[in-house]
Motif scaffolding. Sequence first.
Motif, PDB file in Angstrom:
ATOM      1  N   LYS A  69      71.212  63.828  49.320  1.00 19.60           N
ATOM      2  CA  LYS A  69      70.235  64.541  48.495  1.00 19.60           C
ATOM      3  C   LYS A  69      69.398  65.501  49.327  1.00 19.60           C
ATOM      4  CE  LYS A  69      68.315  62.218  44.763  1.00 19.60           C
ATOM      5  NZ  LYS A  69      67.651  61.028  44.186  1.00 19.60           N
ATOM      6  N   LYS A  70      69.116  65.095  50.558  1.00 19.12           N
ATOM      7  CA  LYS A  70      68.300  65.930  51.423  1.00 19.12           C
ATOM      8  C   LYS A  70      69.002  67.238  51.725  1.00 19.12           C
ATOM      9  CE  LYS A  70      65.492  62.944  53.951  1.00 19.12           C
ATOM     10  NZ  LYS A  70      65.517  62.013  55.081  1.00 19.12           N
ATOM     11  N   ILE A  71      70.300  67.143  51.970  1.00 19.15           N
ATOM     12  CA  ILE A  71      71.083  68.331  52.324  1.00 19.15           C
ATOM     13  C   ILE A  71      71.211  69.266  51.126  1.00 19.15           C
ATOM     14  CG2 ILE A  71      73.343  69.157  53.112  1.00 19.15           C
ATOM     15  CD1 ILE A  71      73.510  66.292  54.517  1.00 19.15           C
ATOM     16  N   TYR A 129      70.746  60.183  39.996  1.00 14.10           N
ATOM     17  CA  TYR A 129      70.931  61.344  39.104  1.00 14.10           C
ATOM     18  C   TYR A 129      70.929  60.876  37.648  1.00 14.10           C
ATOM     19  CZ  TYR A 129      72.161  63.738  43.420  1.00 14.10           C
ATOM     20  OH  TYR A 129      72.141  64.256  44.693  1.00 14.10           O
ATOM     21  N   PRO A 130      69.795  60.280  37.220  1.00 12.23           N
ATOM     22  CA  PRO A 130      69.779  59.664  35.890  1.00 12.23           C
ATOM     23  C   PRO A 130      70.014  60.658  34.750  1.00 12.23           C
ATOM     24  CG  PRO A 130      67.563  59.736  36.817  1.00 12.23           C
ATOM     25  CD  PRO A 130      68.504  60.170  37.908  1.00 12.23           C
ATOM     26  N   ILE A 138      78.979  65.820  44.392  1.00 13.53           N
ATOM     27  CA  ILE A 138      77.990  64.908  44.993  1.00 13.53           C
ATOM     28  C   ILE A 138      78.699  63.643  45.493  1.00 13.53           C
ATOM     29  CG2 ILE A 138      75.932  63.494  44.562  1.00 13.53           C
ATOM     30  CD1 ILE A 138      75.310  65.510  42.211  1.00 13.53           C
ATOM     31  N   LEU A 139      79.601  63.149  44.635  1.00 15.48           N
ATOM     32  CA  LEU A 139      80.359  61.943  44.975  1.00 15.48           C
ATOM     33  C   LEU A 139      81.133  62.131  46.285  1.00 15.48           C
ATOM     34  CD1 LEU A 139      81.101  59.158  43.905  1.00 15.48           C
ATOM     35  CD2 LEU A 139      82.866  60.226  42.483  1.00 15.48           C
ATOM     36  N   GLU A 192      71.252  54.655  51.241  1.00 11.40           N
ATOM     37  CA  GLU A 192      70.925  55.391  52.462  1.00 11.40           C
ATOM     38  C   GLU A 192      71.732  56.684  52.533  1.00 11.40           C
ATOM     39  OE1 GLU A 192      71.317  53.843  56.746  1.00 11.40           O
ATOM     40  OE2 GLU A 192      70.155  52.320  55.635  1.00 11.40           O
ATOM     41  N   SER A 193      73.047  56.555  52.278  1.00 10.77           N
ATOM     42  CA  SER A 193      73.912  57.739  52.274  1.00 10.77           C
ATOM     43  C   SER A 193      73.471  58.717  51.189  1.00 10.77           C
ATOM     44  CB  SER A 193      75.359  57.335  52.012  1.00 10.77           C
ATOM     45  OG  SER A 193      75.885  56.681  53.136  1.00 10.77           O
TER      46      SER A 193
END
Lengths: 301, 282
Positions: B279-281, A205-206, A152-153, B273-274
């Motif tokens: 997350k959408k993708i 992502y808590p 994710i990072l 924003e990024s």
Amino acid sequence: MSRRIVGIAGKRLVLSNLEKELYPAYGFTKAAMLEYYESMADYILPHLGNRALTLKRYPDGVEGDFFFEKRCPSYRPEWVKTADIPQGSGERMRVCLVNNAETLAWAANLASLELHVPLNRAVTPETSDSVVFDLDPGSPADIIDCGRVALILRELLADLGLSSYVKTSGKKGLHVYVALNSPDVSFDHTKKFSKAVAIVMQRNYPGLVTARMSKGYRNAKVFINWSQNDSSKTMICIYSLRAAEKPYVSFPLEWKELKRLTGRRDPEKFQVLPAEAVRRVAKYGDLFRDLLSIKQRLPHL
Amino acid sequence: MIKKNSTGKVPPRLSSGKDRETSFQSIWSGTISFSLVAIPVQLVKAVEPGRVSFRMLHGTDFSPLLRRMYCPEEGKIVGQDEIIRGFETAPGRYIVITDEELESVSPQRSRTIEIVRFTDINEIDRVCYNHPYYLVPARGGEKAYSLLSEIMRRTGKAGIARFVLGEREYLVAIKSTGGVLNLITLHYSEEILSDGELAPEADAIDAGEKARIKKTIRKMTTDFAPGKYSDRRRGKIVTFLKKKLKEKAAVEAPEALEEEAVGPADLMAALQESMSRVKKIH
């Protein structure tokens, strides 16, 4: 105990206690450890060069006591390069610079299994060459959770226009790096940036991520340790061995490899042993090579 | 009369030299003076309220909570820089007072407790007693201190002084108890409410009843031993807390990630924003 006198680049060095089992449970001797660092010299040296080395010495192997040594030992050979670096107290400290194969062999011969270096070069104490995200899983979270966070990072950083690199810590975590290589980027900048990233990751992502150091909050989450972006901190150098039961190496992974490993859900598969490390660098080269050269700018700082 | 030494609390030791300075915390230091006498002293606490205090926590994550000034009109928290003082003259009407104005009427800080009168201790009505402190001699003042406390003890006198501590000027009584000088802040006379109306009118009292009450009181009379009485609720709370701590480890507050230190606003906004796009993708 066995000794061997070797000549490296015309320098004479006495290697000692070669049969000592430094990793008794795995049967990895000091000779094997010296051989590993010798084979990896071309790959590890660019990452150690001109940085203050912190020796983490295990004279009695990984099951015995260890000690850190930041000050370059006074009994060093005269050909070991050193630098005088400022300390917090205003005093200066003489440190070793591992700039060549003979110094690497000498340091390894001191049973310095782990080689730690800061993110700055000795001549530029305030300049951070990269940003690091030290992903540290709080049990029962593991390296697979770190893999999820790292992926994710990477996307987040990519959306900001930053490319990143990942390596195993050789223990339970992963280290994600962003190359900067700009003399005007200080630890103030990198710490501010990494902390903000950690907090945004935690907010989104808590259940998976925490930006908080305290143990209670790391429980079952991956702690993004942003505080490593500090002139007083060091990171385990890429390709360094780690002191554990098995001689795992802090080793770079390609992102697609990390994705595959994260999907496979077997923490052991992330780890790289010395023989595999030697084989992989021979085949793929140094995946972290560009970390030392590409220039990137942190946004909004 | 209450003897401080019998309360079970240990009064500050009156040993000499350095260890005294480190054995308790001085609130103020200066000199007691009158006439040509000047004795260097330190002011220390005489009482440590035994109240068990609790922190207010957020029940969901054990974060310690803060009090904030809330504006009901705008429905929001008001920042420190927007808060001023007002004196209410009538409902909804205020005179605004600035910090500077308040400062201008505050007393000058002072390094002396100037005794202006001596009086018999019993002259001071106990209802005026507000808060007790101990005075201890500072280096070089031991001899004069001992002499003064000894004479005051023998003569049963208290010194009356004006004393500035913090932002306020106090009227204080200085008296000697067991070789230690006590400083007691006094309520100003205008603070004391009259008890004039409280006593009922005296009726004729039956002589037998009078004798019976006198006898009962005599029977119940002993020396006052403060050590025999303790705060029972506090004792119960402490026992209870100890028991709970044994049964279950304490919960941990999250590490402070102070809001203002989170990061520059535009960086945080850009990151979020990024993050949303990522997350959408996914």
